[in-house]
Write an enzyme that holds these catalytic residues in place. Structure first.
Site, PDB file in Angstrom:
ATOM      1  N   ARG A  23       0.799  -1.385   0.009  1.00 26.58           N
ATOM      2  CA  ARG A  23       0.109   0.110   0.225  1.00 26.58           C
ATOM      3  C   ARG A  23       0.652   1.359   0.101  1.00 26.58           C
ATOM      4  O   ARG A  23       0.433   2.284  -0.333  1.00 26.58           O
ATOM      5  CB  ARG A  23      -1.135   0.081   1.132  1.00 26.58           C
ATOM      6  CG  ARG A  23      -2.182  -1.055   0.866  1.00 26.58           C
ATOM      7  CD  ARG A  23      -3.005  -0.918   2.051  1.00 26.58           C
ATOM      8  NE  ARG A  23      -2.374  -1.750   3.110  1.00 26.58           N
ATOM      9  CZ  ARG A  23      -2.458  -2.890   3.544  1.00 26.58           C
ATOM     10  NH1 ARG A  23      -3.060  -3.775   3.004  1.00 26.58           N
ATOM     11  NH2 ARG A  23      -1.798  -3.659   4.483  1.00 26.58           N
ATOM     12  N   GLU A  63       5.556  -8.207  16.290  1.00 28.01           N
ATOM     13  CA  GLU A  63       4.846  -8.646  17.391  1.00 28.01           C
ATOM     14  C   GLU A  63       5.177 -10.132  17.651  1.00 28.01           C
ATOM     15  O   GLU A  63       5.710 -10.439  18.784  1.00 28.01           O
ATOM     16  CB  GLU A  63       3.290  -8.381  17.394  1.00 28.01           C
ATOM     17  CG  GLU A  63       2.746  -8.586  18.955  1.00 28.01           C
ATOM     18  CD  GLU A  63       1.284  -8.232  18.685  1.00 28.01           C
ATOM     19  OE1 GLU A  63       0.883  -7.768  17.768  1.00 28.01           O
ATOM     20  OE2 GLU A  63       0.556  -8.525  19.782  1.00 28.01           O
TER      21      GLU A  63
HETATM   22  P1  5GP Z   1       3.081  -1.085  11.809  1.00 29.47           P
HETATM   23  O1  5GP Z   1       4.215  -1.622  11.199  1.00 29.47           O
HETATM   24  O2  5GP Z   1       3.208   0.254  11.828  1.00 29.47           O
HETATM   25  O3  5GP Z   1       2.536  -1.767  12.797  1.00 29.47           O
HETATM   26  O4  5GP Z   1       1.940  -1.440  10.664  1.00 29.47           O
HETATM   27  C1  5GP Z   1       1.833  -0.519   9.522  1.00 29.47           C
HETATM   28  C2  5GP Z   1       2.023  -1.232   8.097  1.00 29.47           C
HETATM   29  O5  5GP Z   1       1.153  -2.436   8.130  1.00 29.47           O
HETATM   30  C3  5GP Z   1       1.842  -0.499   7.115  1.00 29.47           C
HETATM   31  O6  5GP Z   1       2.675  -0.722   5.924  1.00 29.47           O
HETATM   32  C4  5GP Z   1       0.350  -0.950   6.697  1.00 29.47           C
HETATM   33  O7  5GP Z   1       0.221  -0.896   5.471  1.00 29.47           O
HETATM   34  C5  5GP Z   1       0.104  -2.108   7.255  1.00 29.47           C
HETATM   35  N1  5GP Z   1      -1.321  -2.082   8.490  1.00 29.47           N
HETATM   36  C6  5GP Z   1      -1.194  -2.455   9.483  1.00 29.47           C
HETATM   37  N2  5GP Z   1      -2.462  -2.048  10.149  1.00 29.47           N
HETATM   38  C7  5GP Z   1      -3.076  -1.702   8.939  1.00 29.47           C
HETATM   39  C8  5GP Z   1      -4.635  -1.265   8.760  1.00 29.47           C
HETATM   40  O8  5GP Z   1      -5.529  -1.357   9.672  1.00 29.47           O
HETATM   41  N3  5GP Z   1      -5.043  -0.765   7.727  1.00 29.47           N
HETATM   42  C9  5GP Z   1      -4.242  -0.621   6.581  1.00 29.47           C
HETATM   43  N4  5GP Z   1      -4.638  -0.182   5.383  1.00 29.47           N
HETATM   44  N5  5GP Z   1      -2.991  -1.167   6.776  1.00 29.47           N
HETATM   45  C10 5GP Z   1      -2.466  -1.525   7.997  1.00 29.47           C
END
Ligand code: 5GP
Length: 171
Positions: A58, A95
């Site tokens: 994304r 995690e």
């Molecule tokens: P983080 O690494 O900050 O925990 O998760 C962010 C990454 O996971 C981003 O690259 C995102 O695309 C994806 N991601 C995690 N949760 C979501 C969500 O609720 N919606 C979307 N669109 N992407 C998410």
């Protein structure tokens, strides 16, 4: 225009207990998609960056559109085995377990200023991995931006004090 209305909340995806924020309604709305890109471009108008770095999948959508809008180069960050040339990689903790991100070894120059873009900041693990990779090139982070920040997860704390611009904050 309220961009929040173009984000669909999906309970129990990808697994039970997780609330997933689906950006596809925003992508499908011409005005909403353009607005998100225009707002990000405004935030970084003074950043003097030369490239945008974004991770699959994304991150590519917003990163590439923003690169076009701002007249910058685009550098894809991908999972192992997906890039055809020689790569530089970093592993980062999730995690449960860990993940690896890769970039072509000639993608960035030492001292080059880059913007790091993603669709959403949750725990900050992904962006923190991308930051480590950019820094491994000796390139400079000129800014970090996302469309959505899940502020209740405090992901900004993982971003090495760079801060993060976000268009929508979900508390
Ligand atoms: P983080 O690494 O900050 O925990 O998760 C962010 C990454 O996971 C981003 O690259 C995102 O695309 C994806 N991601 C995690 N949760 C979501 C969500 O609720 N919606 C979307 N669109 N992407 C998410």
């Amino acid at each position: 225009m309220d961009l929040r209305k173009l984000i669909r909340d999906i309970p129990d995806y990808p697994k039970e207990g997780i609330l997933f924020f689906d950006i596809t309604p925003l992508l499908g709305d011409a005005e909403g998609f353009r607005k998100a890109i225009d707002l990000l471009a405004e935030r970084f108008a003074e950043a003097k960056a030369t490239k945008i770095v974004a991770a699959e999948a994304r991150g590519f959508i917003f990163g590439a559109a923003l690169a076009y809008k701002m007249g910058l180069g685009f550098v894809p960050v991908r999972k192992p085995g997906k890039l055809p040339y020689k790569t530089k990689s970093v592993s980062y903790d999730l995690e449960y377990g860990s993940d690896t991100l890769c970039m072509h070894e000639d993608a960035l120059l030492r001292g080059e200023k880059v913007l790091v873009i993603d669709d959403l900041l949750a725990t900050g693990g992904t962006l923190s991995g991308v930051i480590d990779l950019v820094e491994a090139f000796g390139a400079e982070i000129a800014g970090i931006g996302v469309v959505i920040e899940l502020s209740f997860l405090n992901g900004k704390e993982q971003l090495h004090s760079y801060g993060c611009e976000s268009i929508l904050q979900i508390a």
